[in-house]
Design a protein around this motif. Sequence first.
Motif, PDB file in Angstrom:
ATOM      1  N   ALA A 103       9.602   2.510  -5.114  1.00 56.58           N
ATOM      2  CA  ALA A 103      10.717   2.406  -6.064  1.00 56.58           C
ATOM      3  C   ALA A 103      11.022   3.755  -6.710  1.00 56.58           C
ATOM      4  O   ALA A 103      12.189   4.081  -6.973  1.00 56.58           O
ATOM      5  CB  ALA A 103      10.393   1.364  -7.130  1.00 56.58           C
ATOM      6  N   ARG A 104       9.997   4.542  -6.961  1.00 60.54           N
ATOM      7  CA  ARG A 104      10.183   5.847  -7.594  1.00 60.54           C
ATOM      8  C   ARG A 104      10.729   6.883  -6.624  1.00 60.54           C
ATOM      9  O   ARG A 104      11.545   7.731  -6.997  1.00 60.54           O
ATOM     10  CB  ARG A 104       8.841   6.315  -8.170  1.00 60.54           C
ATOM     11  CG  ARG A 104       8.863   7.699  -8.798  1.00 60.54           C
ATOM     12  CD  ARG A 104       7.536   8.001  -9.477  1.00 60.54           C
ATOM     13  NE  ARG A 104       6.409   7.812  -8.576  1.00 60.54           N
ATOM     14  CZ  ARG A 104       5.963   8.749  -7.726  1.00 60.54           C
ATOM     15  NH1 ARG A 104       6.572   9.924  -7.662  1.00 60.54           N
ATOM     16  NH2 ARG A 104       4.922   8.512  -6.952  1.00 60.54           N
ATOM     17  N   LEU A 105      10.316   6.815  -5.356  1.00 56.42           N
ATOM     18  CA  LEU A 105      10.637   7.863  -4.389  1.00 56.42           C
ATOM     19  C   LEU A 105      11.895   7.597  -3.577  1.00 56.42           C
ATOM     20  O   LEU A 105      12.584   8.540  -3.164  1.00 56.42           O
ATOM     21  CB  LEU A 105       9.463   8.034  -3.412  1.00 56.42           C
ATOM     22  CG  LEU A 105       8.149   8.558  -3.994  1.00 56.42           C
ATOM     23  CD1 LEU A 105       7.035   8.382  -2.982  1.00 56.42           C
ATOM     24  CD2 LEU A 105       8.292  10.012  -4.386  1.00 56.42           C
ATOM     25  N   SER A 106      12.203   6.342  -3.330  1.00 53.84           N
ATOM     26  CA  SER A 106      13.252   6.013  -2.370  1.00 53.84           C
ATOM     27  C   SER A 106      14.639   6.069  -2.995  1.00 53.84           C
ATOM     28  O   SER A 106      14.827   5.718  -4.162  1.00 53.84           O
ATOM     29  CB  SER A 106      13.014   4.608  -1.794  1.00 53.84           C
ATOM     30  OG  SER A 106      14.037   4.252  -0.888  1.00 53.84           O
ATOM     31  N   ASP A 107      15.618   6.476  -2.178  1.00 54.05           N
ATOM     32  CA  ASP A 107      17.011   6.453  -2.629  1.00 54.05           C
ATOM     33  C   ASP A 107      17.766   5.263  -2.052  1.00 54.05           C
ATOM     34  O   ASP A 107      18.990   5.192  -2.150  1.00 54.05           O
ATOM     35  CB  ASP A 107      17.719   7.763  -2.264  1.00 54.05           C
ATOM     36  CG  ASP A 107      17.827   7.987  -0.749  1.00 54.05           C
ATOM     37  OD1 ASP A 107      17.523   7.061   0.037  1.00 54.05           O
ATOM     38  OD2 ASP A 107      18.227   9.103  -0.349  1.00 54.05           O
TER      39      ASP A 107
END
Length: 350
Positions: free
Chosen positions: A217-221
């Motif tokens: 959730a933090r890394l993905s666009d």
Amino acid sequence: MIPVFDGHNDLLLRLLLDPARREEIFLTGEGKGHLDLPRMQAAGFAGGFFAIYLPSPTAHNDPDYQALMQNPPYDLPLPDPIPFTSAITPAATAAGHLLWMERASQGALKVCRTAPEVRACLAEGTIAAIMHMEGAEAIDESLDSLHLFHAMGLRSLGPVWSRPTIFGHGVPFAFPSGPDTGPGLTEAGKRLVKECNRLRIMLDLSHMNEAGFNDVARLSDAPLVATHSNAHAICPSSRNLTDRQLAMIRDSGGMVGLNFSVSFLRPDGRQVPETGWDPILRQMDHLLERLGEDHLGFGSDYDGCTTPDVIDDVTGLPKLLQALSDHGYDRPLLEKLSHANWLALLHRTL
């Protein structure tokens, strides 16, 4: 008949385990398993994600998982990791089976690589198959094989099944249990997320533990997606999604596919087929309340789970839609749940 696009099935596993009989299993139908071409066509199965999944080697002293899951509580040990060198050949073979299915079906099934291709298949009545990988054992740390599978048609990937990979950690089969069961993504896993984003390969969070979910959730666009998962508030299995996770998926523009596995549907967590409509309807109502009507679909796990006897195989999909209709879901909502939401997600993701 309302067409159904499905978030997850394991038909390729049946072909991988019995390749000599793949024509009988897929083309003519053997009356076994959950899926074959004749039953898919008869039931309005419009397509879905076809999973490349590698079964874990078994030992003579392994516990009887099926028996243990029939009588909760249980906390089953995780299988050992499968190294890349042992995974790449069977995974490539499974991908080959999907490409064979396209050719052997003589136009009845198409392997789709873009959302417009899926939309065209739905309009034409062709089964739209998206190549998915459930557990990234066949992806090496350099990610070279990710590009190989992408060239073959891979458009969806779950970094883990329940066993760990070099990319992260899955949840064990445990009931009752929350999903907070271990560490998050490895450094290789973080690189995998970024490269999947670049290639527009959808990331599936269905088996990932809570720390890994948070990392993605933090890394993905891209939108957050769980192709075959249910609500933890109704069935407190480690495999199910908490209300916090459901809100994160909703807010990202993502999707959840309702898993038909009885052990993830039933409030008591039992893996028994004698299961009526009530737990299914309770799950759907809760997921709708938390996700909204634009972020929910079906993710059957056909050929990979024990289904409720009221649904059984793919021919039970019209029964499911009728049960939801009788429960008060109108036709526009049923069309969203059955295929329109998945199609909209694919346009946002691929």
